[in-house]
Design an enzyme around this catalytic site. Structure first.
Site, mmCIF file in Angstrom:
data_model
loop_
_atom_site.group_PDB
_atom_site.id
_atom_site.type_symbol
_atom_site.label_atom_id
_atom_site.label_comp_id
_atom_site.label_asym_id
_atom_site.label_seq_id
_atom_site.Cartn_x
_atom_site.Cartn_y
_atom_site.Cartn_z
ATOM 1 N N HIS A 97 0.862 -1.186 0.000
ATOM 2 C CA HIS A 97 0.000 0.000 0.000
ATOM 3 C C HIS A 97 0.893 1.229 0.000
ATOM 4 O O HIS A 97 2.107 1.138 0.156
ATOM 5 C CB HIS A 97 -0.903 0.010 1.233
ATOM 6 C CG HIS A 97 -0.149 0.088 2.516
ATOM 7 N ND1 HIS A 97 0.461 -1.025 3.075
ATOM 8 C CD2 HIS A 97 0.159 1.124 3.336
ATOM 9 C CE1 HIS A 97 1.066 -0.671 4.188
ATOM 10 N NE2 HIS A 97 0.912 0.629 4.369
ATOM 11 N N ALA A 98 0.294 2.377 -0.157
ATOM 12 C CA ALA A 98 1.019 3.642 -0.073
ATOM 13 C C ALA A 98 0.142 4.640 0.668
ATOM 14 O O ALA A 98 -1.085 4.493 0.725
ATOM 15 C CB ALA A 98 1.368 4.162 -1.459
#
Length: 527
Positions: A441-442
């Site tokens: 994820h970011a």
């Protein structure tokens, strides 16, 4: 000077008295760390010390200047309009009761003073989701090292996340992990394993952890181990100590003093048939002599236990998954149980078995339906976002493949995938939150149009740089401000079911994979 001055010692106290300071470095440094905790921000250690020293000088100079209107800097709207350093200045001033000496002009002067000293803050903004991933990966590595599951203990994760975010008083806390008694040997092993994986936390926080911090983490982990062991059936062991009865009893008392084991038998005779040990349903054997090859694990010790002996016993105990062995059921057990009744032709018994089986199947179906409706994973991950990959992939190609469906459906843009890869390159494989499970994820929302989740099932596994292998890659993106810690914990909980993960990995279609996933997430009540 700032690096020397940060600690509350004789030098700092003398300097404060000579200069007539009203505020101490403890006052300022503690307030700076409270700011970091509140706003999920971490300064590098050097920046933290240098800025605290600058604020110490500035606020002591302004101590008696209460001649300005402070409304412009105390209102939330004005506070939010300030830059990072400005907000830090106001926050610290409020904590030390020196707001009366501030206005916008003086805030600017203090900022300029900080910048003139080349104290440009090196700031890391983190969120709880990243924190939970990092701590889970940290505990996964320690668990692999010790042969136990730590990453599935939600309470431990919550405590460590909260503790690591609250760095305010750790430098002054005095933690002692040298515990004697039954927990002592475990603590030493836990500390060794913790030290080996400490870089995961330090890389994420961009700061080294002091001995006090490490000891505190060790105590939390040791408490979790003890808490979980108390729920288990004690390991069943045999003690082999041929020769003196007194020596054998002394060894047994030593073991009871250090460990929570059930001693099934104590063998003192030289002519004992060691094959009889096979019938004792033992977890392992503690022996003072060489034994013939047995199917039961054994550990050789001295009659008077040394530290090395204690560590070796604890190491083998850690690796004994007693509960899983005790509760494991053979796949054919049900058929073997029912087959004699069917063969006997007892119609009444078969009718009862049939009716009860139909009832249970309906209950299973209802439970699975409720899971499909309420699962945090399934709420945002439709079946078409489950992808099965039979090729060997690098971790970068695995992340790209995992986000493919989200990109093609215009839920995330390519730059978000790049950010997710950059995070792993920056922090290491912190996205591995349980054995065989990763959550790339970011934090950036710039290229995310909608909250979304996909699953890449890698049948050959995706190998990361530290030789950790992942089979389930949950790719996550968030655009809203919804709290997704429940989603994180649900994904992490899948690691509790390694046998069912193997079923999931062997799925041939997305539909089959979704069905197995629902079964894994369902809590079947055994009535």
């Amino acid at each position: 000077m700032s690096s020397r001055y940060h600690a509350h010692d004789y030098f700092s106290g003398l300097l404060e008295r000579k200069l007539g300071f009203s505020y101490s470095i403890d006052d300022i440094l503690g307030s700076v760390r409270m700011f970091e905790t509140k706003f999920n921000t971490f300064l590098t250690v050097e920046s933290e010390y240098r800025i605290s020293a600058s604020l110490l000088i500035s606020f002591n100079q302004l101590k008696n200047k209460n001649d300005v209107d402070i409304q412009t800097v105390t209102q939330d709207s004005s506070f939010n309009s300030l830059d990072f350093v400005g907000q830090l200045i106001v926050f610290v001033a409020k904590k030390i009761n020196n707001l009366g000496a501030l206005n916008s002009e003086r805030i600017g002067q203090i900022e300029q003073f900080i910048f003139n000293q080349s104290h440009y803050p090196q700031v890391e903004h983190v969120n709880d989701f990243d924190f939970y991933c990092t701590v889970s990966h940290f505990l996964t590595l320690i668990g692999i090292d010790l042969g136990i599951d730590l990453q599935n203990d939600e309470l431990l994760i919550d405590l460590l996340v909260s503790h690591l975010k609250s760095l305010i008083n750790w430098d002054s806390d005095s933690f002692n992990a040298n515990i004697a008694g039954p927990l002592g040997p475990q603590v030493k092993l836990i500390r060794q394993a913790t030290t080996r994986s400490l870089n995961v936390i330090e890389n994420f926080l961009h700061r080294p952890l002091s001995d006090s911090m490490v000891s505190s983490i060790v105590i939390h982990i040791a408490a979790a181990v003890l808490r979980n062991e108390n729920k288990k059936t004690p390991s069943r062991i045999a003690i082999v100590c041929p020769g003196s009865r007194a020596m054998s009893e002394y060894l047994q008392e030593q073991i009871k003093n250090y460990f929570n084991f059930y001693v099934a038998c104590s063998i003192q005779k030289n002519d004992f048939n060691f094959n009889d040990l096979e019938t004792q349903h033992l977890d392992f054997v503690v022996t003072t002599v060489d034994l013939p090859q047995l199917t039961v694990p054994s550990v050789k010790v001295s009659p008077m236990l040394t530290i090395s002996d204690i560590n070796n016993i604890q190491a083998i105990a850690f690796k004994i998954q007693h509960d899983s062995k005790q509760n494991r059921k053979d796949n054919d057990a049900l058929i073997q149980l029912v087959s004699p009744i069917v063969k006997s032709g007892n119609i009444r018994k078969m009718e009862i078995i049939y009716n009860q089986t139909v009832r249970l199947l309906k209950e299973f179906e209802n439970s699975e339906y409720q899971t499909a409706m309420s699962s945090e994973i399934l709420k945002i991950m439709p079946m078409q976002f489950i992808r099965i990959e039979s090729r060997s992939l690098s971790w970068k190609d695995g992340i790209k493949a995992g986000f493919t469906d989200l990109v093609e459906n215009n839920l995330v843009g390519p730059s978000y995938v790049d950010h997710a890869i950059d995070n792993v390159e920056k922090y290491g494989p912190y996205i591995i939150i349980n054995r065989g499970i990763a959550l790339p994820h970011a934090e950036s929302k710039d290229d995310v149009l909608e909250d979304c989740l996909s699953l890449l099932i890698s049948q050959k596994g995706i190998e990361f740089d530290n030789n950790e292998r992942v089979f389930l890659l949950f790719c996550f993106a968030q655009n809203s401000d919804i709290e997704y810690l429940r989603l994180f914990k649900e994904i992490m909980s899948l690691g509790n079911r390694q046998t069912e993960i193997n079923r999931l990995i062997k799925s041939q279609t997305s539909e089959q994979a979704q069905r197995i996933l629902i079964e894994m997430l369902t809590n079947y009540k055994n009535k």
